[in-house]
Design an enzyme around this catalytic site. Structure first.
Site, PDB file in Angstrom:
ATOM      1  N   LYS A 202      71.929  43.516  25.367  1.00 45.18           N
ATOM      2  CA  LYS A 202      70.582  43.119  25.786  1.00 45.18           C
ATOM      3  C   LYS A 202      70.500  41.598  25.879  1.00 45.18           C
ATOM      4  O   LYS A 202      71.091  40.872  25.064  1.00 45.18           O
ATOM      5  CB  LYS A 202      69.551  43.647  24.782  1.00 45.18           C
ATOM      6  CG  LYS A 202      68.095  43.425  25.194  1.00 45.18           C
ATOM      7  CD  LYS A 202      67.150  43.980  24.138  1.00 45.18           C
ATOM      8  CE  LYS A 202      65.683  43.768  24.510  1.00 45.18           C
ATOM      9  NZ  LYS A 202      64.763  44.229  23.459  1.00 45.18           N
ATOM     10  N   SER A 278      61.623  47.455  25.175  1.00 46.43           N
ATOM     11  CA  SER A 278      62.061  46.440  26.113  1.00 46.43           C
ATOM     12  C   SER A 278      63.554  46.453  26.417  1.00 46.43           C
ATOM     13  O   SER A 278      64.022  45.763  27.313  1.00 46.43           O
ATOM     14  CB  SER A 278      61.671  45.051  25.591  1.00 46.43           C
ATOM     15  OG  SER A 278      62.311  44.771  24.352  1.00 46.43           O
ATOM     16  N   SER A 302      61.620  48.895  20.734  1.00 38.67           N
ATOM     17  CA  SER A 302      62.390  48.514  21.920  1.00 38.67           C
ATOM     18  C   SER A 302      63.784  49.103  21.990  1.00 38.67           C
ATOM     19  O   SER A 302      64.425  49.048  23.036  1.00 38.67           O
ATOM     20  CB  SER A 302      62.474  46.988  22.019  1.00 38.67           C
ATOM     21  OG  SER A 302      61.207  46.445  22.262  1.00 38.67           O
TER      22      SER A 302
END
Length: 608
Positions: A202, A278, A302
């Site tokens: 990420k 996210s 997330s």
């Protein structure tokens, strides 16, 4: 006028509890309506009125400013010293070498059947041990895998609709890592079972030679990446192949994965729907088969939300179990990093490499020694002695009935197969916890971003236009929180910790659906300008909040699909530091629910 006062926590548990968890009330906005809302929110004449109205509609001032809370504040998770011991686990040293920890975890996995044989078991996704078999038998090399990934990423961009997986993807760096791994396998000197296994990261976790944008257009201009995050360094020492920085919701400030700057990841089970966020890119990459595992971060679901919506395993470890050094971390009292994987065993192997607290974490949280479950001990022997806790009113309050139905079916299956009982529990003040978490996240985000000197001050002026409209609007609301709001929220945190620790007196794991809905539809306007849909955000976060707010470990495990074929996840919440128990229970659910799972329709068969 006399103010209301919260009752003492023990009195709350003794009294009659009325379930209350209100739906988030806010308009769904995109296009010119979103632009107008953000402009109005920032205007001198209307801004204060609009923001005050929106907060009051969602009960924030009534909960934090108009009630007396006598409890002391808890500014970050604090755990009781004496906890029930875990069953059938194996400890290792926090400071041990990552390669040794991975080897130790591997020893305690059950034997596997090869998926390369004609009589192989039902196949969903390639696992880490499949990669190792392919490399050691010469079926394929890390270099060949790297070339397939590079070609797939390029091909995906040209599709209609275009499939966005990465913000930063450097083909030559991937080739270099793959060449080094291939040479090690040729010489018989592979570093670990993770050697040559592709990993996506990420884009708020530092990983050289890539910048960290956290989904923005501006962050690399004010924050230079000088070294790998500690968790990345640990995985790199095991030989993992870092293939790139995955797309994410801007600044992690959203749960859909929408990103008008770098592109929005699409759900591999239905390309017209969101992945969840996210950690949107990691969720899509694992579900599509590009990698068996990816790294995400989690301050408000997330990791778990995209894992649920994409049909993956997703672990948020105990706060402080894995150091946050090298993360763009702005939710400082709640954020954790962890694996998103196609299987429980892959999540466990990567977790074993990553684990290790920062010295300052140990000053306040006193972590128990890390351990792994001994999965060589059969499920039947252990699962029958464990108790699952379920607050039925909450569990069944999903916004799509099929979500609760599928999750309830999985509980019935685990009981029928292993005799694992589900016990009714109560968890008070869910609405207050939701509001307190929001205030804490918002306050920490505004404070954390302010640390970027004039760099963040300029966000209000020059850089403001570089943020998406959605994030501008969300930050505008966050700036309305006061010191009183923040202090009240930390008092609620202490109360919530008491309620959860009381629940864990009688159960080993708390179960909920991971999300209140399956993957939402992507609107065409959202792809270019973004969208603000706080009601959907609330639906996705309905069961997510306590593990972040209280720092508890939690894992999402796929347990089936709705009638449209969209994945549904079950969330398991554990006692502090008891990730090993969560892995065991997740593996048991994975075993009984695998026949109910479907592979994503967009799938890349990297090993064949």
């Amino acid at each position: 006028m006399a103010q209301n006062k919260m009752r003492p926590v023990d009195e709350v548990l003794r009294g009659k509890l009325e379930f209350k968890l209100a739906k988030v009330i806010a308009p769904k906005l995109t296009g010119w309506q979103l632009s107008l809302f953000v402009w109005s929110q920032g205007s001198f004449l209307f801004g204060k009125l609009i923001k005050s109205k929106l907060l009051r509609m969602n009960n924030l001032p009534q909960c934090l400013r108009e009630i007396i809370i006598s409890d002391a504040p808890m500014y970050q998770p604090e755990y009781p010293a004496n906890q029930a011991p875990e069953i059938a686990v194996k400890n290792f040293l926090d400071e041990s070498d990552p390669k040794e920890r991975v080897a130790f975890a591997l020893e305690h996995l059950p034997a596997r059947q090869s998926h390369f044989q004609d009589d192989s078991p039902p196949f969903l996704y390639w696992k880490i041990r499949d990669y190792v078999e392919a490399y050691t038998t010469g079926r394929v090399t890390p270099t060949q895998v790297a070339e397939r990934i590079i070609a797939t990423v390029e091909e995906a961009k040209k599709r209609s609709p275009s499939l966005v997986y990465f913000i930063s993807f450097l083909s030559e760096d991937v080739r270099k890592q793959a060449t080094e791994s291939t040479e090690r396998y040729k010489k018989g000197t592979a570093l670990s079972v993770l050697d040559g296994v592709p990993l996506a990261v990420k884009d708020d976790i530092d990983c050289l030679p890539h910048p960290s944008t956290a989904g923005t257009k501006w962050l690399p201009q004010v924050r230079e990446v000088k070294e790998d995050a500690v968790s990345i360094a640990r995985l790199r020492s095991c030989g993992m192949m870092m293939i790139g920085k995955a797309v994410m919701h801007e600044l992690g400030m959203g749960t859909t994965g929408s990103n008008p700057h770098h592109g929005t990841a699409r759900n591999p089970h239905d390309l017209g729907r969101y992945t969840g966020g996210s950690s949107s890119g990691p969720g899509a990459i694992v579900a599509s088969g590009l990698c068996p595992v990816a790294l995400g971060t989690d301050v408000g679901g997330s990791i778990r939300i995209p894992s649920s919506l994409c049909g993956n395993i997703g672990l948020k470890p105990t706060f402080g179990r894995i150091t946050n050094e090298g993360l763009f971390c702005v939710g400082w009292s709640m954020e954790s990093s962890g694996p998103i994987a196609s299987s429980t065993e892959d999540a466990l192997l990567v977790y074993a490499a990553m684990v290790g607290s920062h010295p300052t974490d140990k000053l306040h949280s006193w972590p128990l020694p890390p351990c792994v479950p001994d999965l060589n001990v059969g499920f039947q022997a252990i699962m029958g002695s464990l108790k699952l806790g379920k607050y039925s009113d909450w569990f069944n309050s999903t916004f799509e009935k099929e979500v609760a139905e599928v999750c309830n079916k999985s509980l019935n299956l685990i009981f029928e197969t292993f005799g694992t009982e589900t016990k009714e529990i109560i968890l008070p003040e869910l609405d207050e916890i939701k509001i307190a978490h929001l205030c804490t996240v918002g306050s920490e985000y505004v404070s954390g971003l302010a640390g970027y000197d004039t760099k963040f001050i300029l966000l209000q002026y020059r850089r403001l236009k570089e943020l998406s409209l959605e994030v501008q609007g969300t930050l505008g609301l966050f700036k309305e929180f006061t010191a009183l709001d923040y202090l009240s929220s930390q008092k609620i945190r202490r109360r919530a910790m008491y309620f959860y620790m009381q629940a864990f007196e009688s159960v080993d794991v708390i179960v909920t659906p991971t999300t209140g809905t399956t993957a939402p539809v992507i609107s065409s306007a959202a792809l270019t300008v973004g969208e603000s849909d706080l009601t959907t955000v609330g639906n996705l976060m309905r069961f997510i909040i306590a593990p972040n707010f209280l720092g508890l470990p939690a894992i999402s495990v796929p347990v089936g699909h709705d009638s449209r074929g969209l994945p549904i996840g079950l969330q398991l919440i554990g006692r502090p530091w008891q990730e090993a128990t969560l892995f065991r229970v997740a593996a048991a659910f994975e075993e009984v629910c695998t026949p109910l799972r479907k592979r994503a329709t967009t799938f890349y068969n990297i090993l064949k």
